[in-house]
Design a protein around this motif. Structure first.
Motif: not given
Lengths: 329, 378
Positions: B191-192, B309-310, B329-337
């Motif tokens: 993701a990162m 972002t976690g 930061i969109p990464l936050t959401y994508f990390l959970r996804i």
């Protein structure tokens, strides 16, 4: 058909920077007929590039009017782009594409169809003398060849007008001549309108019409012959044995209108060449200065250019002095 | 909208030729993610064990040896050296030889028998990961040992009814039973990577053209802004997708991280994320004037993404305002996804909120980017 290729009226371009507004183009009015070669000349920073970019719609216009082939620079930008070829000052073709790939790319960008590409690309490469280098990366070409490739690419869509921003900057004299010969061919054979910015005076003399630009304004706008005639007097050229004292003494003499230096030579404008020549030789001779190779020459673009700019500077200085005198502080 | 397929094709072809010709950059784009994964896997380990420990056992009896043994056998501590005093223990930690120290005062066994034995555990607080692991481990081991001793005492005193502890906690770790760090890191790295690559590549390639002047030459052609934007984005989407697939395959087949969810769902959502990243890149390019400025913006984003972002640190531990920055930061959401799909194998139902935010984000950022794309030079 519209007979005027490029027209501007009171064109103004102001750049807003953090340090304040810069008046790069300050009321430029010019007109180029179809088929003419127009040279916009002036020193660096005069506003040539900015004027060209505004006309092309690459920069937003602050005031006035500008149009190409009757299309407004701001409103009909794409109509202009389809009919105009442009070479930017900096070499701006993708350097990591080969000569052929560049030609193809610009042909496709201008929506030139396959059929036309098949004969036009080899024609243009031949014309530009690049037929042998089709596989070479554009970035690896010599300075002169880069400019020729840029010219070939700018002609790929068969434009009516080409605008060239200092096309021979950093190009050796032989290639410069070759480049101008190419432009000459385009003018005579295709009737192309050419608009060229240049700081080189010899190039200016190859144009039908010249705009002399200085500090955002057109100082003169005429044919090279007429511009040269704008400078009053006749021109004497000579090499003095002692440079600095000769210049000083000359300035005091009657009938001397203007003195310009040209390497180790002095160019002096006088009201009457034949009469003043003898006077100058005598006056300098009295101080032990000999004048080698004294002769009358035709004023060239360069002398006219320097003279006109000096007058403009004097006018500006006088204007600011009167303004300062008038202001209460 | 005068969209021309011929122009669009020409722009894409140009991007691809340039991409393939610049093989150094291409290679680094493809290799860096893999190298990063290997580093994370083998060099960066978030669970700290085998902490080097210096021991001053001033008691030298059964009980003190049993305690040391319990610490070592847990795997969290290794005895580096035995010394004779507390001062020497502190000295060893000062010098950086040891990260932990154990001082057992004289008469430990007697203390144990009396029920008031003490031992001093020292941990190097300058390294927070060691501190956390060591602290937890030492506490748990000491407690276990105490309970054990207490039980022994109780049974020796003849009370059999208390033979068992009243509460027995059994622990089950979901999704990652072996507590393998890679299970946590592989999806996050993927993701990162997408976040940085998509934004970075786009910003850099647009700003480079600006710097070289080729953008001027392009702007003066009839190419429309939408064609120029898409011409830039499509090749980058492809490269980012290849990268993503590579990282996931490496994670699954080399590091043995199980892929639990639906790969197609992850693929589609990754595409959405890629688009949001490309939009960010375009936006950045309209602000940055030079490649250096663009590089700095990417570095700042990377730092924020790393921390907020976690990616490594749990977001719930941070104060609200820090979490809010992370939310941008969109990464936050994508990390959970990605963790949800990759590790937990969950479906859209559980992550629809994150998907919705990401979708909204992509649309907004693309519209902004398209609006701010310069069609002129000023």
């Amino acid at each position: 058909m519209n007979e005027i290729a490029i027209r501007t009226r009171d064109l103004v371009k102001i750049f807003k920077t953090r340090r304040g507004a810069i008046n790069a183009v300050n009321g430029v009015t010019l007109q180029v007929q179809r088929g003419q070669t127009y040279g916009l000349i002036g020193p660096d920073g005069a506003g040539k590039t900015t004027t060209t970019r505004v006309i092309l719609g690459l920069l937003r216009r602050t005031g006035g009017e500008s149009s190409v082939l009757g299309y407004d620079s701001m409103k009909d930008t794409y109509a202009i782009r389809e009919r105009v070829g442009y070479i930017a000052q900096q070499f701006a073709l993708p350097g990591d594409l080969t000569v052929m790939e560049n030609m193809r790319f610009f042909a496709d960008i201008h929506q030139v169809d396959e059929e036309t590409q098949r004969h036009r690309i080899p024609e243009l490469l031949e014309f530009a003398g690049l037929s042998r280098f089709t596989k070479r990366l554009a970035g690896k070409l010599s300075g002169g060849m880069k400019k020729k490739l840029a010219l070939a690419c700018s002609l790929i869509h068969g434009p009516d007008v080409v605008m060239l921003d200092e096309p021979t900057l950093g190009v050796d004299p032989v290639s410069r001549r070759e480049f101008w010969d190419l432009l000459g061919e385009l003018r005579t054979e295709k009737g192309l309108t050419i608009f060229v910015c240049t700081p080189y005076m010899d190039e200016a003399e190859r144009c039908n019409l010249i705009g002399l630009m200085y500090e955002g304004q057109l100082v003169a706008h005429d044919s090279p012959e007429k511009i040269k005639r704008l400078v009053p007097g006749q021109l004497l050229e000579f090499t003095p044995s002692h440079f600095a004292p000769a210049k000083e003494r000359l300035a005091e003499l009657e009938g001397v209108l203007e003195i310009q230096t040209y390497g180790r030579m002095i160019h002096v404008f006088v009201d009457h060449a034949a009469r003043r020549q003898a006077e100058i030789i005598r006056a300098l001779g009295d101080q032990g200065i000999t004048c080698e190779g004294m002769r009358e020459i035709e004023p060239r673009m360069e002398e006219a250019f320097i003279s006109l700019i000096r007058k403009q500077q004097e006018r500006a200085r006088a204007a600011s002095e009167t303004a300062a005198a008038r202001s209460p502080s | 909208m005068a969209f021309s397929r011929q122009r669009f094709r020409a722009l894409i072809r140009k991007e691809f030729i340039q991409l393939l010709r610049d093989w150094r950059t291409l290679l680094s784009i493809l290799l860096i993610p893999i190298v990063e994964m290997f580093l994370l896997a083998y060099a960066v380990n978030l669970t700290i064990d085998h902490i080097p420990m210096v021991v001053a056992d001033l008691s030298q009896d059964d009980q003190s040896r049993a305690l040391i043994h319990a610490l070592v056998i847990s795997g969290y501590f290794d005895v580096l050296q035995y010394v004779d005093s507390e001062t020497e223990v502190i000295h060893a930690i000062d010098q950086g030889q040891a990260r932990a120290g154990l001082v057992i005062p004289p008469g430990f066994a007697t203390g144990v028998a009396r029920g008031d034995a003490q031992a001093l555990m020292m941990l190097d607080g300058s390294d927070s990961f060691t501190l956390q692991s060591g602290y937890g481990a030492a506490l748990a081991i000491a407690q276990a040992r105490s309970t054990e001793l207490a039980m022994e005492k109780v049974s020796r005193s003849g009370i059999t009814a208390l033979g068992e502890l009243p509460i027995f906690t059994s622990l089950r770790i979901l999704y990652n039973p072996n507590m393998d760090g890679m299970v946590f890191m592989v999806p996050a790295t993927a993701a990162m990577l997408l976040q940085v690559m998509t934004m970075g590549m786009t910003a850099m390639s647009v700003v480079r053209e600006q710097e070289m002047g080729t953008l001027e030459q392009l702007l003066v052609t009839p190419a429309r802004p939408m064609e120029l934007i898409l011409g830039k984005l499509v090749p980058n989407i492809l490269v980012a997708a290849v990268d993503m697939v590579m990282v996931v395959l490496f994670g699954v087949y080399w590091f043995g991280v199980p892929f639990q969810g639906n790969p197609w769902l992850l693929g589609i959502l990754s595409l959405l994320f890629i688009i949001s990243g490309l939009g960010q890149g375009l936006l950045a390019s309209s602000i940055a004037h030079t490649q250096r400025e663009a590089g700095q913006m990417i570095a700042v984003l990377m730092m924020l993404a790393n921390l907020l972002t976690g990616f490594i640190y749990p977001r719930t531990a941070a104060p609200l305002w820090v979490q809010l920055i992370g939310d941008l930061i969109p990464l936050t959401y994508f990390l959970r996804i990605i963790r949800g799909i990759f590790t937990k194998g969950i479906g859209v139902y559980f992550i629809w909120q994150d998907i919705a935010v990401l979708l909204l984000y992509s649309v907004v950022v693309m519209v902004l980017a398209a609006k701010s794309f310069k069609t002129r030079l000023d």
